[in-house]
Write a protein that holds these residues in place. Structure first.
Motif, PDB file in Angstrom:
ATOM      1  N   ALA A  63      17.741 -10.562   2.386  1.00 56.45           N
ATOM      2  CA  ALA A  63      17.063  -9.400   1.813  1.00 56.45           C
ATOM      3  C   ALA A  63      17.992  -8.673   0.852  1.00 56.45           C
ATOM      4  N   GLY A  64      17.478  -8.351  -0.331  1.00 51.24           N
ATOM      5  CA  GLY A  64      18.211  -7.512  -1.268  1.00 51.24           C
ATOM      6  C   GLY A  64      18.114  -6.053  -0.852  1.00 51.24           C
ATOM      7  N   PRO A  65      18.706  -5.150  -1.608  1.00 46.72           N
ATOM      8  CA  PRO A  65      18.743  -3.744  -1.192  1.00 46.72           C
ATOM      9  C   PRO A  65      17.365  -3.088  -1.092  1.00 46.72           C
ATOM     10  N   LEU A  66      16.371  -3.621  -1.829  1.00 46.81           N
ATOM     11  CA  LEU A  66      15.013  -3.059  -1.772  1.00 46.81           C
ATOM     12  C   LEU A  66      14.090  -3.906  -0.905  1.00 46.81           C
ATOM     13  N   GLY A  67      14.676  -4.888  -0.193  1.00 48.97           N
ATOM     14  CA  GLY A  67      13.881  -5.731   0.697  1.00 48.97           C
ATOM     15  C   GLY A  67      13.422  -7.029   0.069  1.00 48.97           C
ATOM     16  N   GLN A  68      13.567  -7.153  -1.250  1.00 47.09           N
ATOM     17  CA  GLN A  68      13.171  -8.387  -1.925  1.00 47.09           C
ATOM     18  C   GLN A  68      14.136  -9.506  -1.557  1.00 47.09           C
ATOM     19  N   GLU A  69      13.652 -10.754  -1.524  1.00 44.76           N
ATOM     20  CA  GLU A  69      14.519 -11.870  -1.151  1.00 44.76           C
ATOM     21  C   GLU A  69      15.402 -12.256  -2.331  1.00 44.76           C
ATOM     22  N   VAL A  70      16.699 -12.457  -2.061  1.00 43.53           N
ATOM     23  CA  VAL A  70      17.648 -12.865  -3.095  1.00 43.53           C
ATOM     24  C   VAL A  70      18.491 -14.019  -2.553  1.00 43.53           C
TER      25      VAL A  70
END
Length: 372
Positions: A63-70
């Motif tokens: 999870a990236g900082p905004l919850g998006q997958e990275v």
């Protein structure tokens, strides 16, 4: 000749700095024996430096900082892992021009630590810096098994702002493997969690926090530490006041709660990267970073390289994009002379856009001054 420089942020990676300096030196002195050891101080670029030193790059979806997958990376050699929180939770993971000081989460950094444990790591060097977050490491701890609930018994919303609603904390289900791992918190900052020198006050504005946001985050983190004190005892308050707790939006605090030992990032990384053996062979060391300034003197990579080299009686010079230190300050840091790109090209915008070729020209000048 040993090149042990950090990145020129926004222009060149540490690996590219070493390549360009090598090219310039050899243009002036063909066949020159040059060793390169790209370095980092625990912030962004730490994994790349470890890979350049022979570690294996491992990638994982988190999870990236905004919850998006990275897709984030860590580095592994044997049972030692180098994990960089910025890979998952750094400012570079935010869309251009977007900040989320109250809601950005370190959950993905916790997932990176889990991946390192899954890969068999018994020693974890956790480099922190360049974060988009100010959540005190709560997201990271959640990914590792902690539970943070509001008064209704519901999980908290992500980010530092949500910590204001924290009613209970449970750390009893943390990943059991952490107890048998040597965990090192590597950072170039020694701020406490809260207060005038704490994470929100000092670093919040860099992450888009308004004065009201800073005040809200500081109160939320202080409340978080109080709730943790009720859950695990007085050590929660001790860690909050400890050097390094405020690193990377307070993820240092979360790492200390996990049993990490705080050490200056460059000191740790020089050990991990094998700087000592490389230094033994060198007669001259070239270090550097994008801006040599007051911050450099407080735990940044060039100061660490210079201190280690000076202790072995080796001469050090530096390359940089911009020089904002007088000669006497450089001398006290163990740097004989610095070569800024702006001496070769006064146009700062051009220095940034064409840093590579300009750095090669600067390196030719170094060779003429020191090697011919």
């Amino acid at each position: 000749m040993l090149i042990a420089a950090d990145k020129f942020k926004g222009s060149l990676t540490a690996v590219e700095v070493a390549e360009r300096v090598t090219a310039g030196l050899r243009r002036a002195v063909p066949g020159l024996d040059v060793d390169s050891l790209p370095v980092a101080d625990g912030g962004d670029g730490t994994v790349d430096a470890a890979v350049a030193a022979g570690f294996e790059r491992r990638e994982v979806r988190v999870a990236g900082p905004l919850g998006q997958e990275v897709t984030a990376a860590f580095a592994l050699r044997g049972d030692t892992a180098v994990v960089e929180m910025a890979e998952a939770s750094g400012l570079q993971r935010l869309p251009a021009g977007v900040f989320a000081p109250l809601t950005a989460s370190t959950y993905g950094s916790g997932e990176l630590l889990v991946a390192a444990l899954d890969a068999g790591a018994r020693t974890i060097v956790f480099g922190v810096g360049g974060s988009a977050t100010t959540d005190g490491g709560a997201g990271m701890l959640s990914a590792l098994g902690a539970r943070f609930l509001d008064a209704e018994g519901e999980p908290l919303a992500p980010g530092g702002g949500g910590l204001a609603d924290l009613a209970s904390a449970d750390l009893t289900e943390l990943d059991a493997r952490l107890a048998s791992v040597e965990f090192v918190l590597a950072s170039d900052v020694d701020n406490p969690l809260t207060g005038p020198k704490g994470a929100p006050a000092v670093y919040g504005p860099q992450k888009g926090a308004s004065p009201d946001d800073v005040q809200a985050l500081d109160a939320a983190l202080a409340h978080y530490a109080k709730v943790l004190e009720r859950a695990i005892g007085a050590k929660a308050a001790e860690y909050a006041a400890s050097p390094g707790a405020g690193a990377a939006g307070g993820i240092g605090y979360g790492a200390l709660l996990l049993g990490a030992r705080f050490r200056p990032g460059i000191e740790v990384m020089l050990e991990v990267l094998g700087f000592g053996p490389a230094l033994e062979k060198a007669t001259l060391v070239i270090t550097g970073e994008g801006s040599l300034d007051e911050q450099t003197l407080h735990g940044k990579a060039p100061a660490g390289v210079a201190a280690a080299a000076r202790a072995q009686g080796k001469e050090v010079i530096a390359v940089c994009g911009r020089l904002a230190l007088p000669p006497e300050a450089l001398g006290r840091a163990g740097i004989r002379r610095a070569y800024p790109l702006t001496d070769a090209e006064p146009d700062v915008a051009k220095c940034i856009a064409e840093a590579g070729p300009i750095l090669e020209r600067v390196a030719e000048g170094i060779a003429r001054d020191f090697l011919t």
